[in-house]
Enzyme design. Sequence first.
Site, PDB file in Angstrom:
ATOM      1  N   ASP A   1      46.876  36.520  83.628  1.00  0.00           N
ATOM      2  CA  ASP A   1      47.179  36.942  82.258  1.00  0.00           C
ATOM      3  C   ASP A   1      47.889  35.849  81.455  1.00  0.00           C
ATOM      4  O   ASP A   1      48.185  36.039  80.286  1.00  0.00           O
ATOM      5  CB  ASP A   1      48.041  38.214  82.290  1.00  0.00           C
ATOM      6  CG  ASP A   1      48.192  38.858  80.928  1.00  0.00           C
ATOM      7  OD1 ASP A   1      47.203  38.912  80.178  1.00  0.00           O
ATOM      8  OD2 ASP A   1      49.305  39.305  80.597  1.00  0.00           O
TER       9      ASP A   1
ATOM     10  N   SER B   1      47.690  41.427  75.219  1.00  0.00           N
ATOM     11  CA  SER B   1      46.574  41.886  76.048  1.00  0.00           C
ATOM     12  C   SER B   1      46.272  43.346  75.748  1.00  0.00           C
ATOM     13  O   SER B   1      47.182  44.161  75.587  1.00  0.00           O
ATOM     14  CB  SER B   1      46.923  41.727  77.527  1.00  0.00           C
ATOM     15  OG  SER B   1      47.242  40.383  77.834  1.00  0.00           O
TER      16      SER B   1
ATOM     17  N   GLN C   1      39.017  39.765  79.956  1.00  0.00           N
ATOM     18  CA  GLN C   1      40.134  40.366  79.225  1.00  0.00           C
ATOM     19  C   GLN C   1      39.848  40.356  77.732  1.00  0.00           C
ATOM     20  O   GLN C   1      39.293  39.385  77.204  1.00  0.00           O
ATOM     21  CB  GLN C   1      41.423  39.590  79.481  1.00  0.00           C
ATOM     22  CG  GLN C   1      42.640  40.158  78.763  1.00  0.00           C
ATOM     23  CD  GLN C   1      43.884  39.301  78.957  1.00  0.00           C
ATOM     24  OE1 GLN C   1      44.090  38.326  78.243  1.00  0.00           O
ATOM     25  NE2 GLN C   1      44.702  39.662  79.941  1.00  0.00           N
TER      26      GLN C   1
END
Length: 295
Positions: free
Chosen positions: A210, A235, A285
């Site tokens: 991430d 995110s 993502q």
Amino acid sequence: MSKALQSLLDLLDLERIERDIFRGRSRFAVVPRVFGGQVAAQALIAAGRTVPADRFAHSLHAYFLVAGDPGAPIVYEVDRIRDGRSFTTRRVVAVQHGRPIFHLSASFQAYEEGLDHQAPMPEVPDPETLPTFEQMMPRHAEAYASPDMLERMLAARAAVDLRYVNTPPWGSVGEPREPRSQVWFRTAGKLDGPLDDPLMHVCLATYVSDMTLLDSVLLAHGRGGWAVGDVVGASLDHAMWFHRPFRADEWLLYDQESPSASGGRGLGQARIYTQDGRLAISVIQEGVVRVPRES
């Protein structure tokens, strides 16, 4: 093992409150909210600790619902969705202040033989020939949004040896480039002891995944990101597939690209390879990528 890595391992070693309920703490992040990679890794740890030891995580799908409060504990509630012959499925809800902040579904599989092929690893420089994150960051200090940004970014990534193959977004502001970013990473030290198990290596890779995935979105538009302050981002969702065994304390190549950005959102997709060329993980993502009005 560095103190920063030990601190991260302690963070991921959740307290078990009940059979399927765990509690975790938070750590420093670049922005004043819980780092998404942390809550995803902790949720996967919680799920994995309710699964038989002979089953390994092969995928996760997650949504970030609300920004987490770094000053409060996070409770992880595990739902044992399915225990089958070959596959085990778990659902995890992360709760803070009485409301869900994150949701994860993860699947685990008993090892078996099968068909085997993979996309080839791209040609990149050896990680040992590249500058460390600590060596690279001061070169771009004049671009950062605040005087303490350098210190905050170094502290937030101290547990990971992170090496950019090319110039990061905040080093090329105003210069749109191909939406592709490549980073070598490994933990800042070798794992040993009881936490040196496949689940922990998978969770550490989840934590790191991430950190840089939306860099490729920024590169396409010559934006420097949150370090520079020319975009606001977070995110939204995160998916990973774990194809082959790997160790997070050995070099992994994170090959990232962005096929699309629109509507205030950007999509990143990536492949993670071991240093000897095995495709270990696929990642996708989507995140919020908004341009502040004043910029």
